[in-house]
Design an enzyme around this catalytic site. Structure first.
Site, PDB file in Angstrom:
ATOM      1  N   ASP A 140     -10.273   0.623   3.323  1.00 31.18           N
ATOM      2  CA  ASP A 140      -9.329   1.333   4.182  1.00 31.18           C
ATOM      3  C   ASP A 140      -7.946   0.852   3.821  1.00 31.18           C
ATOM      4  O   ASP A 140      -7.652  -0.335   3.869  1.00 31.18           O
ATOM      5  CB  ASP A 140      -9.628   1.050   5.650  1.00 31.18           C
ATOM      6  CG  ASP A 140      -8.600   1.710   6.550  1.00 31.18           C
ATOM      7  OD1 ASP A 140      -8.537   2.948   6.542  1.00 31.18           O
ATOM      8  OD2 ASP A 140      -7.849   0.997   7.234  1.00 31.18           O
ATOM      9  N   GLU A 150     -10.436   6.436   1.266  1.00 34.16           N
ATOM     10  CA  GLU A 150     -10.013   7.602   2.021  1.00 34.16           C
ATOM     11  C   GLU A 150      -9.295   8.563   1.091  1.00 34.16           C
ATOM     12  O   GLU A 150      -8.497   8.150   0.263  1.00 34.16           O
ATOM     13  CB  GLU A 150      -9.057   7.192   3.131  1.00 34.16           C
ATOM     14  CG  GLU A 150      -9.714   6.442   4.253  1.00 34.16           C
ATOM     15  CD  GLU A 150      -8.667   5.938   5.204  1.00 34.16           C
ATOM     16  OE1 GLU A 150      -8.596   6.451   6.320  1.00 34.16           O
ATOM     17  OE2 GLU A 150      -7.899   5.054   4.813  1.00 34.16           O
ATOM     18  N   ASP A 190      -8.901  -2.197  11.239  1.00 33.80           N
ATOM     19  CA  ASP A 190      -8.922  -1.754   9.843  1.00 33.80           C
ATOM     20  C   ASP A 190     -10.302  -1.950   9.224  1.00 33.80           C
ATOM     21  O   ASP A 190     -10.750  -1.135   8.423  1.00 33.80           O
ATOM     22  CB  ASP A 190      -7.860  -2.506   9.032  1.00 33.80           C
ATOM     23  CG  ASP A 190      -6.453  -2.084   9.424  1.00 33.80           C
ATOM     24  OD1 ASP A 190      -6.264  -0.888   9.718  1.00 33.80           O
ATOM     25  OD2 ASP A 190      -5.548  -2.940   9.453  1.00 33.80           O
TER      26      ASP A 190
END
Ligand SMILES: [Zn+2]
Length: 453
Positions: free
Chosen positions: A237, A321, A414
């Protein structure tokens, strides 16, 4: 031989013997609790990983003489000139008009221009043609929506040119620390032989950064790093406060300037504001600022290399992502009639995104682990609980804390997002059938599709 062994510690030449002074010094029976043969095997393995990484990195510090520097600057000027001509041609285009000339047509025009302008003909045709090719690539990137529209180049700002059709004899090693590269119309230019130059160099780029440093980068496609074959999946992330969080629970921070360096940068920027435009002092302050910023960039790039190598070598599948970075970093300014909202906040976020080098990390991951990087939909990754799957807006208590209200799972926010990315990546791999290695690769790195040949 002695020299070479001593240099092993920092820069490992490719042809270096596969041992270090440390392994030689360990007496029989005094190893770190491991029988000698296994210990030496371990050493070999580690060294070979380092060597793999070095092949991919190919930038060297160029050390031209003052005379050569002038000639190189001339090349830079020619490359800039044809680039700016191309920008001008394309700036005239409007909907309804015929298309601006493409690369082939521009090359034809270049030949004509060289016949009419002796100063242009005096330069290298390779440099000038490659300048046009760079522009074609930049335009392809723009239409591929990964980059902004190519714009004017300015003297003294990120200058450079590219040389293609390099022959095997055009790069040579002079001594242990010195290499030479043949530049058309300039001759042999020295560079620091800080690591091995890979075989089969086909092209290279010479650049001069704002700090006045020259570099030569040999284009060698980075060797993909072998997957460990354990089936391990990791989720990454990418954040603003923390540069990257791993699903393993690790929080990684990209290096920035030290506090003293930041203070110095601030002092220099104030000095710059007071300095008169065009003065010698202003030029000096500008160079000093550029040098500090270059240091920060170097550290960040180094960090990206280390992290991407570690992830590519440690996991079979890497989930990231799928963020549209271009869209996220777009200015929030708006227009005069319709001013954008949250301009200040967005500006801060932009800085964070760019500082942490997101785009570069994914690019390098895709190069080092081709076909093993899975981009997942980023929606709800920060709001979904990685333990029970419930999406809850309120679960994110602060920037750092995540607490699920339905199952009570608490975690770093996170890391929770990284766990969600990992889950989605594992799912995507299972859905496309079979293990990621040797199986069908649905998603090619986008850049490869855009490359201009
Ligand atoms: Zn939950």
């Amino acid at each position: 031989m002695r020299n070479r062994v001593r240099s092993c510690g920092r820069h490992l030449p490719q042809d270096a013997p596969a041992f270090t002074p440390e392994t030689k010094r360990i007496p029989e029976g005094h190893g770190p609790g491991v029988p000698r043969p296994i210990w030496s095997q371990l050493c070999l393995r580690v060294l070979s990983v380092v060597a793999d990484r070095l092949i991919g990195m190919s930038r060297f510090r160029l050390q031209p003489t003052p005379v050569q520097e002038l000639a190189l600057l001339e090349h830079c000027g020619h490359a800039r000139f044809v680039w700016n001509l191309a920008v001008e041609q394309h700036s005239h285009w409007q909907p309804g008009r015929t298309a601006a000339p493409g690369y082939t047509e521009q090359c034809r025009q270049l030949t004509q221009a060289r016949a009419e302008n002796p100063w242009l003909a005096a330069g290298s045709v390779v440099v000038q043609q490659q300048g046009l090719k760079d522009f074609a690539q930049a335009l392809a990137n723009f239409f591929g929506r990964t980059h902004r529209r190519p714009t004017w180049r300015k003297r003294g700002r990120c200058e450079g040119f590219r040389i293609v059709a390099v022959r095997p004899g055009d790069v040579r090693r002079v001594s242990r620390k010195v290499g030479e590269v043949r530049v058309p119309k300039v001759g042999w230019v020295r560079f620091r032989w800080s690591r091995a130059v890979a075989d089969g160099v086909k092209s290279y780029r010479v650049t001069r950064d704002r700090a006045g440093r020259w570099h030569v980068a040999f284009a060698v496609p980075p060797e993909p790093i072998a997957a460990p074959g354990t089936g391990a999946v990791v989720g990454v992330d990418r954040g603003v406060v923390v540069a990257a969080a791993l699903s393993t629970g690790e929080l990684l921070n990209a290096p920035t300037l030290r506090a003293t360096e930041k203070a110095r940068l601030q002092r220099l920027q104030r000095k710059l504001a007071r300095a008169q435009r065009g003065s010698v002092r202003r030029g000096k302050v500008k160079t000093a600022i550029a040098r500090l910023k270059a240091r920060e960039t170097d550290r960040r790039k180094d960090w990206v290399e280390k992290i991407s190598t570690r992830l590519a070598g440690g996991f079979d599948v890497i989930g990231v992502e799928d963020l549209k970075i271009a869209a996220m970093t777009r200015s929030a300014k708006g227009s005069l009639d319709a001013p954008g909202r949250g301009v200040r906040q967005k500006a801060g976020l932009n800085r964070g995104i760019l500082t942490n080098g997101w785009g570069l990390l994914v690019t390098r991951l895709e190069q080092k682990a081709p076909g093993r990087v899975v981009k997942v939909d980023p929606r709800f990754t920060s709001q979904r609980c990685s333990a029970c799957g419930v999406v809850d807006r309120e679960a994110r208590e602060s920037q750092a804390a995540f607490r699920c209200r339905s199952c009570g799972f608490a975690c770093n926010a996170d890391v929770n997002a990284a766990l969600n990315v990992r889950f989605a990546a594992g799912h995507a791999v299972a859905a496309r059938g079979g293990p990621p290695l040797g199986g069908p690769v649905n998603r090619e790195p986008q850049r490869d599709l855009l490359l201009v040949r």
